[in-house]
Design a protein around this motif. Structure first.
Motif, PDB file in Angstrom:
ATOM      1  N   SER A 189       0.797  -1.242   0.000  1.00  0.00           N
ATOM      2  CA  SER A 189       0.000   0.000   0.000  1.00  0.00           C
ATOM      3  C   SER A 189       0.828   1.291   0.000  1.00  0.00           C
ATOM      4  N   ILE A 190       2.121   1.172  -0.227  1.00  0.00           N
ATOM      5  CA  ILE A 190       2.988   2.351  -0.366  1.00  0.00           C
ATOM      6  C   ILE A 190       3.216   2.610  -1.860  1.00  0.00           C
ATOM      7  N   PRO A 191       2.821   3.796  -2.341  1.00  0.00           N
ATOM      8  CA  PRO A 191       3.071   4.096  -3.749  1.00  0.00           C
ATOM      9  C   PRO A 191       4.562   4.296  -4.025  1.00  0.00           C
ATOM     10  N   ILE A 192       5.022   3.651  -5.098  1.00  0.00           N
ATOM     11  CA  ILE A 192       6.403   3.797  -5.556  1.00  0.00           C
ATOM     12  C   ILE A 192       6.326   4.467  -6.931  1.00  0.00           C
ATOM     13  N   VAL A 193       6.823   5.689  -7.017  1.00  0.00           N
ATOM     14  CA  VAL A 193       6.819   6.389  -8.299  1.00  0.00           C
ATOM     15  C   VAL A 193       8.215   6.267  -8.902  1.00  0.00           C
ATOM     16  N   ALA A 194       8.298   5.535 -10.015  1.00  0.00           N
ATOM     17  CA  ALA A 194       9.590   5.333 -10.681  1.00  0.00           C
ATOM     18  C   ALA A 194       9.688   6.264 -11.885  1.00  0.00           C
ATOM     19  N   LEU A 195      10.788   7.007 -11.950  1.00  0.00           N
ATOM     20  CA  LEU A 195      11.010   7.924 -13.066  1.00  0.00           C
ATOM     21  C   LEU A 195      12.123   7.404 -13.947  1.00  0.00           C
ATOM     22  N   THR A 196      11.936   7.569 -15.260  1.00  0.00           N
ATOM     23  CA  THR A 196      12.952   7.176 -16.228  1.00  0.00           C
ATOM     24  C   THR A 196      13.171   8.335 -17.181  1.00  0.00           C
ATOM     25  N   GLY A 197      14.421   8.777 -17.314  1.00  0.00           N
ATOM     26  CA  GLY A 197      14.724   9.852 -18.249  1.00  0.00           C
ATOM     27  C   GLY A 197      15.388  11.034 -17.579  1.00  0.00           C
ATOM     28  N   GLU A 198      14.999  12.236 -18.001  1.00  0.00           N
ATOM     29  CA  GLU A 198      15.648  13.455 -17.537  1.00  0.00           C
ATOM     30  C   GLU A 198      14.651  14.356 -16.810  1.00  0.00           C
ATOM     31  N   ILE A 199      15.049  14.820 -15.626  1.00  0.00           N
ATOM     32  CA  ILE A 199      14.207  15.755 -14.881  1.00  0.00           C
ATOM     33  C   ILE A 199      14.774  17.151 -15.089  1.00  0.00           C
ATOM     34  N   ASP A 200      14.015  17.981 -15.800  1.00  0.00           N
ATOM     35  CA  ASP A 200      14.447  19.363 -16.007  1.00  0.00           C
ATOM     36  C   ASP A 200      13.222  20.261 -16.051  1.00  0.00           C
ATOM     37  N   MET A 201      13.399  21.501 -16.481  1.00  0.00           N
ATOM     38  CA  MET A 201      12.299  22.463 -16.445  1.00  0.00           C
ATOM     39  C   MET A 201      11.105  22.024 -17.280  1.00  0.00           C
ATOM     40  N   THR A 202      11.364  21.299 -18.367  1.00  0.00           N
ATOM     41  CA  THR A 202      10.254  20.904 -19.235  1.00  0.00           C
ATOM     42  C   THR A 202       9.533  19.656 -18.734  1.00  0.00           C
ATOM     43  N   SER A 203      10.166  18.888 -17.868  1.00  0.00           N
ATOM     44  CA  SER A 203       9.566  17.611 -17.479  1.00  0.00           C
ATOM     45  C   SER A 203       9.153  17.502 -16.017  1.00  0.00           C
ATOM     46  N   SER A 204       9.493  18.510 -15.198  1.00  0.00           N
ATOM     47  CA  SER A 204       9.262  18.351 -13.761  1.00  0.00           C
ATOM     48  C   SER A 204       7.817  18.559 -13.324  1.00  0.00           C
ATOM     49  N   ALA A 205       7.061  19.381 -14.059  1.00  0.00           N
ATOM     50  CA  ALA A 205       5.692  19.707 -13.630  1.00  0.00           C
ATOM     51  C   ALA A 205       4.792  18.481 -13.437  1.00  0.00           C
ATOM     52  N   PRO A 206       4.755  17.540 -14.404  1.00  0.00           N
ATOM     53  CA  PRO A 206       3.906  16.359 -14.201  1.00  0.00           C
ATOM     54  C   PRO A 206       4.336  15.524 -12.992  1.00  0.00           C
ATOM     55  N   VAL A 207       5.634  15.495 -12.728  1.00  0.00           N
ATOM     56  CA  VAL A 207       6.141  14.745 -11.577  1.00  0.00           C
ATOM     57  C   VAL A 207       5.680  15.417 -10.291  1.00  0.00           C
ATOM     58  N   THR A 208       5.850  16.727 -10.223  1.00  0.00           N
ATOM     59  CA  THR A 208       5.429  17.489  -9.056  1.00  0.00           C
ATOM     60  C   THR A 208       3.944  17.280  -8.776  1.00  0.00           C
ATOM     61  N   VAL A 263      17.042   7.701 -13.682  1.00  0.00           N
ATOM     62  CA  VAL A 263      17.122   9.098 -14.114  1.00  0.00           C
ATOM     63  C   VAL A 263      18.520   9.372 -14.663  1.00  0.00           C
ATOM     64  N   ARG A 264      18.562   9.936 -15.880  1.00  0.00           N
ATOM     65  CA  ARG A 264      19.837  10.188 -16.553  1.00  0.00           C
ATOM     66  C   ARG A 264      20.314  11.629 -16.431  1.00  0.00           C
ATOM     67  N   PHE A 265      19.384  12.549 -16.124  1.00  0.00           N
ATOM     68  CA  PHE A 265      19.776  13.936 -15.900  1.00  0.00           C
ATOM     69  C   PHE A 265      18.954  14.467 -14.739  1.00  0.00           C
ATOM     70  N   PHE A 266      19.628  15.143 -13.815  1.00  0.00           N
ATOM     71  CA  PHE A 266      18.969  15.621 -12.615  1.00  0.00           C
ATOM     72  C   PHE A 266      19.562  16.965 -12.245  1.00  0.00           C
ATOM     73  N   GLY A 267      18.819  18.033 -12.511  1.00  0.00           N
ATOM     74  CA  GLY A 267      19.339  19.366 -12.240  1.00  0.00           C
ATOM     75  C   GLY A 267      18.566  20.062 -11.147  1.00  0.00           C
ATOM     76  N   SER A 268      18.595  21.392 -11.184  1.00  0.00           N
ATOM     77  CA  SER A 268      17.970  22.177 -10.123  1.00  0.00           C
ATOM     78  C   SER A 268      16.460  21.939 -10.033  1.00  0.00           C
ATOM     79  N   GLU A 269      15.822  21.676 -11.164  1.00  0.00           N
ATOM     80  CA  GLU A 269      14.385  21.388 -11.144  1.00  0.00           C
ATOM     81  C   GLU A 269      14.097  20.101 -10.379  1.00  0.00           C
ATOM     82  N   GLY A 270      14.960  19.123 -10.564  1.00  0.00           N
ATOM     83  CA  GLY A 270      14.801  17.858  -9.848  1.00  0.00           C
ATOM     84  C   GLY A 270      14.925  18.071  -8.351  1.00  0.00           C
ATOM     85  N   ILE A 271      15.911  18.869  -7.975  1.00  0.00           N
ATOM     86  CA  ILE A 271      16.126  19.176  -6.561  1.00  0.00           C
ATOM     87  C   ILE A 271      14.901  19.898  -5.993  1.00  0.00           C
TER      88      ILE A 271
END
Length: 115
Positions: A13-32, A53-61
């Motif tokens: 019953s614990i949700p596990i959200v797995a991300l694949t790819g790059e987290i940046d300004m264009t992709s972070s909103a749906p994750v948030t 995750v292959r790229f993790f910048g300030s948006e990811g943080i």
């Protein structure tokens, strides 16, 4: 256009959200918004799996800090799973690793957060 895929599964019953790819300004909103939506349901805990995750910048943080803040407010335990320098290095450099519960695999995260 980089692609960030997200997949949600459940372990005890614990949700596990797995991300694949790059987290940046264009992709972070749906994750948030996905993390916010899950946290609002007040699960026993929430785990974010960043091992693919292959790229993790300030948006990811920013996304992680926001999720941690919301989790704290709602009393939900929040854990981040990563074994990659791509993710861990920026977290260390910004000292965000001090405010997050970091794990190297899902089982460890679930065991620690379930308690």
């Amino acid at each position: 256009m980089n692609q960030l895929r997200q997949r949600t599964t459940y372990v005890q019953s614990i949700p596990i959200v797995a991300l694949t790819g790059e987290i940046d300004m264009t992709s972070s909103a749906p994750v948030t918004s996905r993390l916010a939506e899950l946290l609002d349901r007040k699960p026993p805990a929430l785990v974010l799996d960043l091992r693919e995750v292959r790229f993790f910048g300030s948006e990811g943080i920013r996304t992680l800090v926001q999720a941690q803040h919301q989790a704290d407010e709602l009393g939900v335990r929040f854990g981040v799973v990563s074994d990659s320098r791509v993710v861990l290095r920026p977290l260390e450099m910004t000292a965000v690793d001090q405010v997050l519960l970091l794990f190297t695999d899902i089982d460890d995260a679930v065991a620690a957060l379930r308690g």
